[in-house]
Design a protein around this motif. Structure first.
Motif, PDB file in Angstrom:
ATOM      1  N   CYS A   1     124.693 -41.850 -26.641  1.00  0.00           N
ATOM      2  CA  CYS A   1     126.075 -40.999 -26.838  1.00  0.00           C
ATOM      3  C   CYS A   1     126.841 -41.769 -28.144  1.00  0.00           C
ATOM      4  CB  CYS A   1     126.935 -41.365 -25.776  1.00  0.00           C
ATOM      5  SG  CYS A   1     126.300 -40.648 -24.224  1.00  0.00           S
ATOM      6  N   ALA A   2     127.709 -41.058 -28.886  1.00  0.00           N
ATOM      7  CA  ALA A   2     128.033 -41.481 -29.864  1.00  0.00           C
ATOM      8  C   ALA A   2     128.965 -42.728 -29.709  1.00  0.00           C
ATOM      9  CB  ALA A   2     128.987 -40.391 -30.759  1.00  0.00           C
ATOM     10  N   ALA A   3     128.712 -43.848 -30.590  1.00  0.00           N
ATOM     11  CA  ALA A   3     129.477 -45.062 -30.660  1.00  0.00           C
ATOM     12  C   ALA A   3     130.862 -44.646 -30.654  1.00  0.00           C
ATOM     13  CB  ALA A   3     129.187 -45.817 -31.855  1.00  0.00           C
ATOM     14  N   GLY A   4     131.819 -45.293 -30.103  1.00  0.00           N
ATOM     15  CA  GLY A   4     133.137 -45.288 -29.860  1.00  0.00           C
ATOM     16  C   GLY A   4     133.716 -44.240 -29.137  1.00  0.00           C
ATOM     17  N   THR A   5     132.831 -43.611 -28.512  1.00  0.00           N
ATOM     18  CA  THR A   5     133.366 -42.677 -27.367  1.00  0.00           C
ATOM     19  C   THR A   5     133.317 -43.277 -25.993  1.00  0.00           C
ATOM     20  OG1 THR A   5     131.026 -41.886 -26.945  1.00  0.00           O
ATOM     21  CG2 THR A   5     132.353 -40.808 -28.764  1.00  0.00           C
ATOM     22  N   LEU A   6     133.988 -42.688 -25.077  1.00  0.00           N
ATOM     23  CA  LEU A   6     133.945 -42.975 -23.541  1.00  0.00           C
ATOM     24  C   LEU A   6     132.629 -42.865 -23.008  1.00  0.00           C
ATOM     25  CD1 LEU A   6     137.542 -41.689 -22.409  1.00  0.00           C
ATOM     26  CD2 LEU A   6     136.832 -43.837 -22.743  1.00  0.00           C
ATOM     27  N   GLU A   7     131.944 -41.838 -23.468  1.00  0.00           N
ATOM     28  CA  GLU A   7     130.536 -41.663 -22.816  1.00  0.00           C
ATOM     29  C   GLU A   7     129.712 -42.656 -23.301  1.00  0.00           C
ATOM     30  OE1 GLU A   7     132.289 -39.221 -24.645  1.00  0.00           O
ATOM     31  OE2 GLU A   7     132.703 -37.756 -22.955  1.00  0.00           O
ATOM     32  N   ARG A   8     129.790 -43.302 -24.694  1.00  0.00           N
ATOM     33  CA  ARG A   8     128.972 -44.295 -24.956  1.00  0.00           C
ATOM     34  C   ARG A   8     129.230 -45.710 -24.034  1.00  0.00           C
ATOM     35  NH1 ARG A   8     126.020 -45.674 -29.351  1.00  0.00           N
ATOM     36  NH2 ARG A   8     125.172 -47.941 -29.324  1.00  0.00           N
TER      37      ARG A   8
END
Length: 196
Positions: A76-83
């Motif tokens: 998942c993209a860095a800096g996201t809640l998913e990450r």
């Protein structure tokens, strides 16, 4: 071009699998821990070692994270809640599966014999079985830890469970077994196995 140093019967398998999943070109140098091929780049002698140009990368999860971020896949993209959730799964797997297996390995063949405590393995196996239950809860409705998206955390889980089976640790629950079968039937996983 990457150079992957390490044998696939170690944590190097995770990185080999990642390279295969990403479809990247790489040179594979089959080497044992503490061999000259390894210590020339990493004096500690631990596997895996990944070379990119003149830069030496170590630690399987750090290498996997770098490759996933660089190539924009299996993460998942860095800096996201998913990450943040994905990183939580990764840390759980490092702490609750990998660490137990590594401790068992140290007391089986890594440490000098006079420092091994064979009896510790019983408690490690008990704790591992409890961790498998928590892994099942994390998978939930799946099919992967992050729902429909397979990430490096799933690859780490599959490798740890394969390692555990070889070490005669408790078998996974049926739900975890189904999850593992989804992962270990992937073409890239099967290609990585052939590097042994």
């Amino acid at each position: 071009m990457y150079t992957m140093i390490g044998g696939p019967r170690s944590r190097a398998f995770r990185v080999i699998w990642m390279l295969e999943e990403l479809g990247l070109d790489y040179k594979h140098v089959l080497a044992a821990p503490r061999s000259d091929e390894v210590t020339a780049h990493y004096p500690v002698g631990k596997l895996p070692v990944l070379l990119e140009d003149d830069t030496v990368l170590t630690d399987s999860v750090a290498i996997m994270t770098y490759l996933a971020d660089k190539h924009g896949a299996l993460t998942c993209a860095a800096g996201t809640l998913e990450r943040a959730q994905q990183d939580g799964h990764t840390q759980f797997l490092n702490d609750e599966l990998d660490a137990l297996l590594w401790m068992a390995a140290k007391h089986s063949f890594v440490l000098p014999e006079e420092h091994r405590i064979a009896e510790v393995k019983d408690s490690l196996k008990w704790e591992y079985a409890r961790s498998l239950e928590r892994l099942e809860a994390r998978i939930g409705d799946g099919p992967y830890l992050m729902g429909d998206q397979m990430t490096l955390a799933d690859m780490l889980a599959a490798h740890c469970c394969r390692w555990a089976a070889n070490a005669k640790f408790p078998e996974p629950t049926p739900a975890v077994q189904g999850y593992l079968e989804r992962l270990t039937s992937r073409p890239a996983y099967l290609r990585a196995l052939k590097t042994q």
